[in-house]
Design an enzyme around this catalytic site. Structure first.
Site, PDB file in Angstrom:
ATOM      1  N   HIS A   1       5.714  41.287  -3.681  1.00  0.00           N
ATOM      2  CA  HIS A   1       5.941  40.361  -2.574  1.00  0.00           C
ATOM      3  C   HIS A   1       5.352  39.022  -2.990  1.00  0.00           C
ATOM      4  CE1 HIS A   1       6.629  43.921  -0.101  1.00  0.00           C
ATOM      5  NE2 HIS A   1       5.485  44.406  -0.516  1.00  0.00           N
TER       6      HIS A   1
ATOM      7  N   CYS B   1       9.734  46.743  -2.904  1.00  0.00           N
ATOM      8  CA  CYS B   1       8.801  47.675  -2.268  1.00  0.00           C
ATOM      9  C   CYS B   1       9.538  48.847  -1.602  1.00  0.00           C
ATOM     10  CB  CYS B   1       7.916  46.919  -1.283  1.00  0.00           C
ATOM     11  SG  CYS B   1       6.428  47.795  -0.815  1.00  0.00           S
TER      12      CYS B   1
END
Lengths: 258, 461
Positions: free
Chosen positions: A198, A96
């Site tokens: 995630h 990310c």
């Protein structure tokens, strides 16, 4: 694996880039290494700390905008060393915000450009108000040999675009991916992987976890000894359940820009 | 006329929802009435003789509002509350619409005090419509990033609200730097609350810590952490420091089911026994006490009312099922779960645990957060753990990684409850730790097995 020197793991800014539970990746690496009887030497490196002289596996997670800004300039000063490590096939997992900063640059919604370290040939643009965040479950097919299906959860405003020298990590089946438009997810350069996933990612993608551990071990020992793959029953069940949820409620990628 | 029609329609819809047995109808009247007559809330809110207090923050809203209502009722006020965690705009409109008669008048309006728990993100657009006389700010932790966005944007919304006027009196947790620093924006009165007992600080730090940096940009220094980023903070760069709380807990003793401490309010101290476990409950009680103090209620009355308070819905509620005591400990985010971990870890004997993870909108669709909680601290301190909920496999994996091998994994609530009860001896304790929607489900199962009744029949007033 007794007799193998400890695998050197560097976790970058894990007290700052820590909002999306990417700490689970560190936990998974530690536990899996134990199962394989591998010794690990984990060095957390945060603001103001020095990078160790060498590493076999580098992990960095996602943070909030403000936190990303906080580390960006210091990270830039470490770019040369990190790029050199990547050239020497150090295994890396950047997630990310960490993935974005390992790209060339990140342009925020005000048009301000934050330079990245350019390890991946990718650029990221945060669109202005009115654009939805890319949030939801993901199922993707990895292009890395042997990895197969990866599952996770993405939550990002920035849209990442691959440059001419970048290869995607995976192709989206369900979810948004890099930009919601081209079906790509993440990027790969040698043994470094960038991704938006995630979940935490490594606990429920045991094949990817083993792949990274093997790459780290290869870097450490200079030989391709390989790991005798062990089953990971809890991880496999969590993977299957996450994939089922994603197929049930995430949008199927249909090749149309969103 | 328009408001009258809206009231009728709203009440009708709520009534219909309840009769059909479709949940409590706790948001529908607000949706209907709010759509038909904008301005209705402002009109109804203006009728309350004692105005309103809002309670917001990541964790503890429902319990704090419940405790404040209890204290207010004991002091002779009649609280008007939004029950059952229905804390978005619709739920608040519903509370007012339900309280108003068909005439559009709130009965006994002179004695009434609004006690409203408000979602963190919903408060800034709502406050100008309610004009609360006091606003309680409990804490700000990461919570459901898929729904709320990032913690920073919530804090920024609060700061702007307070700078524009906001609630007349701010009731602030001085131990949470992001809350304490709201005082800098406020032109009005501030009542601070906090814990004054280094003995209950944790060893080391928790992973889920969300305000490690000062507003000036430097890293904060802590002389003791109570939970997450909540503690005795100071900034060595700019000199900002945790203000001394006007309402404080000293000499805190944490028990399995209750907490003892000295409640000190403006120099006056009263020993009290709070029938709720955990340091987080102490914070909720302090917040309620500080708000009550701001309303002018004397400290002795506050302490005795808090001492007699029961648990709020699904928060430390206890049920007797076949001679086994079952306690429900709602867990919604890493900070809350860490508090439960601490509470369970302090049990005299390792308890049997039923942990339940759902991934609905209200739970957070992203289940990553279980990795941010320090479940490793539970290893060796719990008995058999049964995993359930829609994401039971994710939970089982997390526990296994924390060194806690699950005794059983079953997504089905009733079957998992049977399994957990089978592991619990008669007279022993089963601790149920569910996410929000799992709590609704397991609580209903427990109430049925214990002979209780559905929540909207008990909580409506």
């Amino acid at each position: 694996m007794s007799g193998t020197p400890p695998v050197r793991v560097v976790t970058l800014y894990d007290d700052v880039m820590n909002v999306y539970a990417d700490r689970g990746n560190v936990i998974a690496v530690s536990q899996r290494a134990k199962e394989y009887g591998l010794a690990l030497d984990v060095s957390p490196v945060s603001l103001g700390d020095r990078l160790p002289a060498d590493a076999d596996l580098v992990l960095i997670g996602g943070g909030q905008d403000r936190e990303q800004r906080r580390i960006a300039s210091e990270l830039a000063g470490r770019g040369e060393q990190l790029r050199a490590w990547a050239e020497h096939d150090v295994a890396m997992l950047t997630v990310c915000g960490g993935f974005q900063l390992f790209g060339r640059w990140y342009r925020d919604h005000m048009g301000e450009e934050i330079p990245g370290i350019g390890l991946f040939d990718v650029t990221t643009v945060a669109p202005g108000a009115g654009w939805p965040r890319c949030i939801g479950d993901v199922v993707a097919k990895s292009h890395v040999t042997g990895l197969g299906e990866v599952v996770g959860f993405e939550n990002h405003a920035g849209r990442t675009y691959l440059g001419p020298h970048a290869a995607p990590f995976a192709t989206i089946e369900y979810g948004w991916g890099n930009n919601g438009g081209d079906g790509t997810e993440g990027a790969v350069y040698r043994q470094a992987i960038g991704t938006y996933l995630h979940g935490s990612l490594l606990p429920k993608n045991p094949t990817l976890l083993d792949h990274l551990l093997e790459a780290a071990l290869r870097h450490r020992t200079g030989t391709d000894i390989g790991l005798e793959r062990r089953p990971a029953p809890y991880a496999e069940r969590a993977h299957a359940s996450a994939a089922e949820v994603a197929r049930h409620r995430a949008p199927r990628f249909d090749g149309i820009a969103r | 006329m328009r408001q009258r029609t809206a009231l009728l329609a709203g009440r009708g819809a709520g009534e219909a929802a309840r009769r059909l047995g479709r949940g409590g109808g706790t948001a529908l009247p607000g949706l209907v009435a709010g759509t038909l007559a904008p301005g209705l809330v402002e009109a109804l809110a203006g009728q309350l003789g004692h105005g309103a207090v809002t309670v917001t923050g990541t964790n503890g809203k429902t319990t704090t509002a419940h405790l404040l209502s209890t204290v207010a009722r004991a002091a002779g006020l009649e609280p008007l509350a939004n029950a059952s965690g229905s804390n978005l705009e619709r739920g608040l409109v519903t509370a007012y619409v339900d309280a108003a008669g068909w005439s559009g008048r709130v009965p006994r309006a002179r004695q009434r005090l609004g006690v409203l728990e408000v979602d963190e993100a919903a408060l800034p657009p709502l406050w100008p419509r309610i004009r609360p006389r006091a606003g309680v700010f409990l804490n700000l932790f990461r919570d459901q990033l898929d729904r709320y966005g990032e913690v920073d944007s919530v804090a920024e919304g609060w700061r702007r609200m307070v700078a524009r006027g906001g609630p007349a009196t701010l009731v602030l947790n001085v131990d949470d730097p992001s809350i304490a620093q709201l005082a800098e924006e406020s032109p009005g009165a501030v009542v601070g609350f906090g814990v004054e007992d280094p003995a209950v600080a944790i060893e080391g730090s928790e992973h889920a810590s969300d305000a490690r940096f000062c507003r000036c940009g430097a890293r904060l220094t802590y002389d003791g952490i109570y939970m997450g980023h909540v503690g005795r903070w100071r900034c060595e760069a700019c000199g900002r420091v945790r203000p001394a709380p006007g309402v404080a807990a000293r000499h805190v003793e944490l028990g399995r089911d209750e907490t003892c401490f000295d409640l000190s309010v403006g120099g006056e101290a009263v020993p009290m026994r709070l029938p709720l476990a955990g340091l987080y409950s102490v914070y909720n009680a302090l917040a309620a006490a500080a708000a009550a103090h701001a309303l002018g209620i004397p400290v002795a009355a506050i302490a005795s009312a808090l001492g007699a308070a029961g648990p709020a819905f699904g928060r430390q509620e206890r049920f007797d099922v076949d001679g086994r005591e079952v306690r429900v400990l709602l867990a919604k985010n890493p900070a809350g779960l860490n508090q439960i971990v601490r509470t369970l870890g302090a049990s005299p004997t390792p308890p049997v645990v039923l942990a339940m993870l759902n991934d609905g909108i209200q739970d957070g669709q992203d289940v990553s957060w279980i990795y941010d909680a320090d479940l490793e601290r539970l290893a060796g301190r719990v008995g058999p753990v049964v995993c359930s909920g829609r994401r039971a496999p994710d939970l089982a994996l997390r526990l296994a990684l924390a060194g806690i091998e699950p005794a059983a994994v079953d997504a089905d609530c009733e079957r998992a409850l049977d399994l957990a009860l089978a592991h619990t001896e008669r007279g022993a304790r089963l601790e149920v730790v569910p996410t929000y929607t799992a709590m609704l489900e397991v609580r209903e199962a427990l109430a049925r097995r214990a002979g209780g009744r559905p929540y909207w029949e008990r909580e409506q007033r």
